[in-house]
Motif scaffolding. Structure first.
Motif: not given
Ligand SMILES: [Zn+2]
Length: 865
Positions: A228, A230, A245-249, A254-256
């Motif tokens: 992961s 960031t 997964s790829s989520r905006k913090n 962003r954490t991929d």
């Protein structure tokens, strides 16, 4: 892996050995120019030490190095989960690693992990949702974790480590070369370097991934993994496996998360972060992506676009479908080697795969060969992994051989023969100074294994193995080896067993003489005809104190009375004569007519036989050999006739060789030869051939081909333009001057280099002086070393001393503190040229020599004295 930094230094070394320090080499040194059968002149060597009155130890016999066995496996790594962020300012990686491990066989109470130069924040045992602190010892290289109890081999445990990796603060041991060993690299971290993107990337092989995550950093481990990352929202990430997964913090980052579900060795783990453009392809439904600088997105497919076809070809040839979950290739800046086969996420040095549309016609096979090489590692290296660096040829010989296989399949036998020639030549060059067993359990450093033995020699040995057992058996045995050893590590015996089980034959002799003993055959071959018989004599002349007398199955072909007959024989004695009954005096007797032997062969043939060989050649190598061995007789009618024919050969490398062999032609057909060369310059399809013909024209003394050169300045190829500029540098014309000046802002390194030659020989204006200073930052390390800096110095000799100040300061600054060792060397060469009429510089040069820390650079300075 492909092409180490040491390779570049080796090249520098070679050019220093063959040329005096002042020599300016305006273009890249050619490769593969040595004939396969030609005796190679030995490089200057120190006299070998005399051990006794009779036994002389050759200079390539190294001192006894320590034994390097495979690592003992106490624990098996099973899975690694990494959660990482970056402190760009301090060039740190902030990480949490969760490792799942299990005792390999014997029960364990401690877990020893490689972790180089970390700050350790905590070490905890994870059981379900609970974490418990564990005690540990850390010596900045290894962490020894005390487990909470003894674990048997049936039970795994999970250990979580919070840490900060500080790759730039690693202890530097030995030489500066160690800097290339820090695992994690921040490129342009502050964003202050013009023309260079901000990037982070890693390089694990051999054992450097433990500079950025704790692991058991040995090739005989394998693990699944999840990484992961960031990062700032505008940056792209890449790691092994699939993006799950790829989520905006909330803080704008962003954490991929990338997951690889198939196990591989820790040195194959990678990450890359940067502002990449992603160009997408696909193979059998799997993603195939090319990550490049945005300005190269329009040419990425021209370089990488044959990847899906290669995946199909290799999958079918090996009978094992590409096993991994996706395939990505990424170009990064300032990479420490040519390319690295990180599983499903191959890293390339950007300069070997990123080209503008205008540069594409000149790039040759090398970029595509590198793509094939790294892809093939996904079977040999990543799917089955050499258990120790001693067995590295199990990875690299195969990857190297894939470059031959792909050339053979895609471009035909001539293209494959050219690969064979260039690579054999590279090994034979290295063998002048180094002869090791291919699989060697004694060496000084892991990195020493990455040489022309493990790559080029090993691949030629595989080719001989293929010729010995036949194509069907060869690929069936490779399938057996891959299938039986998949997701595990192997040693050379396992390859032999796969071939023995497949063919039913004992192959100990082959593996012993080629993989486990040093050296290669040095053969003298001659033949005679009498009484209806050809006698062919083969002498093995290698020093049998250090190398074996080889057993060599080989084909001899005889052309007699318009009949061609192949004879299969086995050479197995130091001095042996074979006899063949033939109908009449043969036109040609050719030893190793398949050109498959890894050997130095000195084969006697008459001029008549060589001319016959050219016109009846079965492959490129036979044609090349005839051209090469007859080049010194190019003034004779029969030979120049052959060379003129060769200028129209269907294979470009034959045409190129012929253009080169017509250099300094002094025979009776002068006008026709020149006419023919001009035709080649203006109309040959291949830029390499046009450039070679132009260089040959330029070597004719006192002749004016100005109009041809002038026209070549408009060629679509930078290589031809650069050859024209260099030709005009020797015979400048008024007409050409403005056209050459119009090239000043070129983006091509070759043209930049050629201009530096042109001005060094013809320039003296302030404007040109400013040009040298202004374009200097745009020249690559190689350009600076191989010509630009020495040429700048030569130019300065033509202007008054008083005006040189800035230029001299630049050279001195670079010679003292350029980060790249070859740039320091190039600048020093420049100073030594200026010193010829600026004696005051001698003290400066002495001071530079005294303060240089790099052992290799110091050795070069000693050579240049
Ligand atoms: Zn490789």
């Amino acid at each position: 892996m492909k092409y180490s930094v040491l390779g570049i230094l080796g090249l520098v070394f070679a050019s220093l050995l063959e040329a005096p320090a002042q020599a300016v080499k305006p273009t890249k040194p050619p490769t593969g120019k040595d004939a396969v059968s030609k005796k190679i002149d030995p490089a200057p060597q120190p006299a070998p030490p005399v051990v006794s009155t009779t036994l002389v130890v050759p200079s390539w016999l190294p001192p006894t190095n320590p034994v390097q066995p495979a690592a003992t496996i106490a624990h098996d790594l099973l899975d690694t989960k990494l959660d990482v962020r970056f402190d760009w300012g301090r060039q740190w990686l902030l990480g949490t690693a969760t490792l799942t491990v299990r005792p390999h066989f014997y029960p364990q109470t401690q877990l020893v992990l490689d972790a180089k130069g970390f700050d350790i924040k905590s070490v905890r045992l994870v059981t379900g949702n609970k974490e418990k602190n564990l005690t540990y010892n850390y010596d900045r290289k290894k962490i020894t974790v005390n487990l909470d109890r003894q674990y048997p081999r049936t039970e795994s445990c999970e250990v979580r480590i919070q840490y900060v990796a500080k790759p730039n603060e690693l202890e530097v041991s030995g030489s500066d070369a160690i800097r290339e060993d820090k695992g994690l690299y921040f490129i342009n971290p502050a964003g202050t370097e013009k023309n260079k993107p901000r990037q982070v990337w890693t390089q694990g092989e051999t054992e450097s991934n433990s500079c950025w995550f704790p692991t058991i950093d040995r090739p005989n481990q394998r693990m699944t993994q999840e990484v992961s990352l960031t990062v700032e929202a505008e940056l792209k990430t890449l790691s092994n496996g699939i993006l799950v997964s790829s989520r905006k913090n909330n803080d704008g980052t962003r954490t991929d998360t990338w997951r690889q579900n198939l196990p591989h060795a820790p040195y194959l783990t990678m990450l890359a972060v940067g502002n990449f453009a992603v160009v997408s392809d696909t193979w059998r439904g799997k993603a195939v992506d090319y990550y490049v600088d945005p300005r190269f997105s329009n040419t990425a497919k021209a370089v990488f676009g044959r990847t899906p076809e290669m995946m199909e070809f290799f999958s079918k040839k090996l009978g094992v479908d590409f096993p991994w979950e996706k395939y990505a290739q990424v170009a990064v800046h300032d990479f420490v080697t040519g390319a690295m086969e990180n599983t499903t996420a191959v890293t390339f040095a950007q300069n070997i795969v990123q080209f503008t549309a205008r540069e594409l016609p000149d790039i040759g096979y090398e970029p595509e060969a590198t793509v094939a090489h790294e892809l093939f590692h996904h079977w040999f290296g990543n799917y089955v992994t050499a258990e120790s660096w001693a067995n590295l040829p199990l990875n690299e010989s195969f990857a190297d051989y894939s470059e031959y296989l792909w050339a053979e399949y895609k471009y035909g036998t001539d293209a494959a023969a050219l690969v064979q020639q260039q690579k054999l030549s590279k090994y034979l060059d290295e063998a002048q100074n180094k002869r090791e067993p291919l699989v060697r359990y004694r060496y000084a450093k892991h990195e020493d294994m990455f040489d022309a033995h493990s790559y080029e020699k090993g691949a030629r040995v595989l080719h001989m193995l293929r010729k010995l057992v036949g194509d069907d058996a060869f690929f069936t045995a490779l399938n057996r080896y891959l299938t039986q050893n998949k997701f595990s590590s192997s040693e050379i015996a396992e390859l032999r067993v796969a071939f023995e089980e497949t063919t039913g034959e004992d192959l100990m002799w082959f593996f012993d003489q080629w993989f486990l003993q040093r050296g290669h055959p040095e053969l003298k071959v001659s033949h005679s005809f009498a009484g209806g018989q050809v006698s062919l004599r083969v002498q093995q002349q290698q020093d049998s104190t250090f190398s074996p007398i080889y057993r060599l199955p080989v084909t001899i072909t005889i052309w007699s009375n318009n009949q061609v007959t192949d004879y299969r024989v086995v050479v197995n004695k130091a001095d042996q004569t074979f006899r063949f009954t033939v109908p009449q005096r043969p036109s040609l007797v050719k030893f190793d007519s398949e050109s498959q032997l890894l050997a130095q062969i000195d084969e006697e043939r008459t001029q008549e036989e060589l001319l016959f060989q050219f016109s009846h050649a079965r492959n490129y190598l036979q044609k090349y050999e005839a051209i090469d061995l007859l080049r010194s007789k190019n003034g004779e009618l029969a030979v120049s006739g052959m060379l003129r024919n060769a200028l129209s050969d269907r294979f470009w490398a034959v045409r190129q060789a012929a253009a080169g062999a017509l250099r300094r032609y002094r025979g009776p057909e002068g006008n026709a030869v020149r006419q023919e060369l001009r035709r080649v310059v203006t109309s040959d399809k291949k830029s390499q051939v046009r450039a070679a013909a132009l260089a040959t024209l330029a070597a004719f003394p006192n002749e004016d081909f100005g109009s041809t050169y002038l026209a070549a300045l408009n060629d679509s190829s930078y290589r031809v333009v650069s050859a024209a500029v260099q030709a005009l540098a020797k015979t400048p014309t008024v007409d050409a001057r403005d056209k050459i000046n119009a090239l000043q802002e070129t983006t091509s390194q070759e043209v930049l280099q050629a201009l530096s030659v042109y001005y060094s020989l013809n320039g003296s204006t302030t404007e040109q002086y400013q040009w040298f200073l202004r374009r200097l930052p745009d020249a690559t390390e190689e350009t600076l070393y191989s010509g630009y800096l020495p040429n700048f110095a030569t130019f300065m000799l033509r202007i008054p001393t008083i005006e040189r100040e800035k230029g001299v300061q630049r050279l001195e600054g670079l010679a003292r503190s350029a980060p790249s060792s070859i740039v320091r060397l190039g600048a020093y060469r420049g100073l030594s040229i200026l010193a010829t009429n600026m004696p005051v510089l001698k003290a400066t040069m002495q001071d530079i020599r005294n303060k240089e820390k790099d052992e290799q650079v110091k050795a070069f300075y000693a050579l240049m004295q």
